[in-house]
Structure formats: C-alpha cells, structure tokens
Design a protein around this motif. Structure first.
Motif, mmCIF file in Angstrom:
data_model
loop_
_atom_site.group_PDB
_atom_site.id
_atom_site.type_symbol
_atom_site.label_atom_id
_atom_site.label_comp_id
_atom_site.label_asym_id
_atom_site.label_seq_id
_atom_site.Cartn_x
_atom_site.Cartn_y
_atom_site.Cartn_z
ATOM 1 N N UNK A 110 38.431 51.179 49.342
ATOM 2 C CA UNK A 110 39.733 50.594 49.021
ATOM 3 C C UNK A 110 39.709 49.086 49.246
ATOM 4 N N UNK A 111 39.081 48.645 50.330
ATOM 5 C CA UNK A 111 39.004 47.209 50.625
ATOM 6 C C UNK A 111 38.167 46.493 49.566
ATOM 7 N N UNK A 112 37.086 47.126 49.122
ATOM 8 C CA UNK A 112 36.247 46.536 48.070
ATOM 9 C C UNK A 112 37.048 46.396 46.786
ATOM 10 N N UNK A 113 37.849 47.414 46.458
ATOM 11 C CA UNK A 113 38.681 47.325 45.254
ATOM 12 C C UNK A 113 39.691 46.184 45.376
ATOM 13 N N UNK A 114 40.286 46.026 46.572
ATOM 14 C CA UNK A 114 41.222 44.916 46.789
ATOM 15 C C UNK A 114 40.522 43.570 46.617
ATOM 16 N N UNK B 278 41.263 40.526 44.036
ATOM 17 C CA UNK B 278 41.430 39.135 44.470
ATOM 18 C C UNK B 278 40.458 38.213 43.736
ATOM 19 N N UNK B 279 39.229 38.665 43.603
ATOM 20 C CA UNK B 279 38.210 37.864 42.925
ATOM 21 C C UNK B 279 38.571 37.645 41.460
ATOM 22 N N UNK C 21 40.465 33.916 37.321
ATOM 23 C CA UNK C 21 41.458 33.509 36.322
ATOM 24 C C UNK C 21 42.027 32.133 36.661
ATOM 25 N N UNK C 22 42.277 31.887 37.941
ATOM 26 C CA UNK C 22 42.790 30.589 38.371
ATOM 27 C C UNK C 22 41.760 29.490 38.113
#
Length: 110
Positions: free
Chosen positions: A47-51, A55-56, A61-62
């Motif tokens: 789950x943390x890897x998916x989060x 974020x990445x 995109x930014x």
C-alpha cells in the motif's frame, strides 16, 4: 467400583484427553503467526509503495509543467530580444544565472 463405573471413568478420561488434543491442534502455531505477521507487513508495504507511485506520478506531472513553463519563457524572451533588435535598439544585458539554476540551463541558449 463396578465395571460400569470403570468404563464411564475411562470414557471420561478419553474424552478429556481427546478434548485437550483437539484444543491443542486448533491453536495456531508460531510459524502460522509469523506468516500472518509477514503477510500483514507485506500488505502494508505494498500500500505504501502504491502511495509513493501516486506521489511520484504527481511530481512528474508538476516537473513536466515546470519544464513547459521554462520553455515558454525562453521562447518568449528570444522573441522579445529579436523584436527589440529589429527595432534598432539594444536589449538590456542579461542578469547572471544563479549557480543553483546553471545545471538546468546549460543546454538553453539564454
């Protein structure tokens, strides 16, 4: 004691031992507990890897947007300088590029 009493006592003892064995076999082993702990840890890490992937993707995109903004500014500045020179004027001297920005602007002719 009569034979019936001995039989009943024996059956009760067998039942008690059987119940104890059944209770013992129904208990979870340490290996099963460790496996379940590992499964929970693995699930939490996934789950943390998916989060982090989300974020990445947002950061990428930014960065893409910032790159597009910088490219637009460079093209706009070149156009402004060309317009000033075509008018027979001399554009102002460019400000020095900060050290922190220099690695990102080396490939751009500013």
């Amino acid at each position: 004691m009569t034979l019936d009493m001995w039989v009943q006592a024996g059956l009760a003892a067998v039942g008690a031992v059987g119940g104890a064995v059944a209770a013992r076999s129904a208990r979870r082993t340490k290996r099963q507990e460790n496996r379940d702990d590992f499964t929970e840890i693995k699930k939490a890490l996934n789950e943390r890897i998916d989060d982090l992937k989300d974020d990445l993707a947002g950061q990428q995109e930014q960065i893409n947007g910032q790159g597009a903004a910088i490219s637009w500014l460079v093209v706009d500045r070149r156009g402004l300088f060309a317009y000033i020179r075509n008018a027979g004027l001399e554009p102002p001297a460019p400000r020095p590029i900060p050290e922190r920005a220099r690695p990102y602007l080396e490939h751009i002719d500013v």
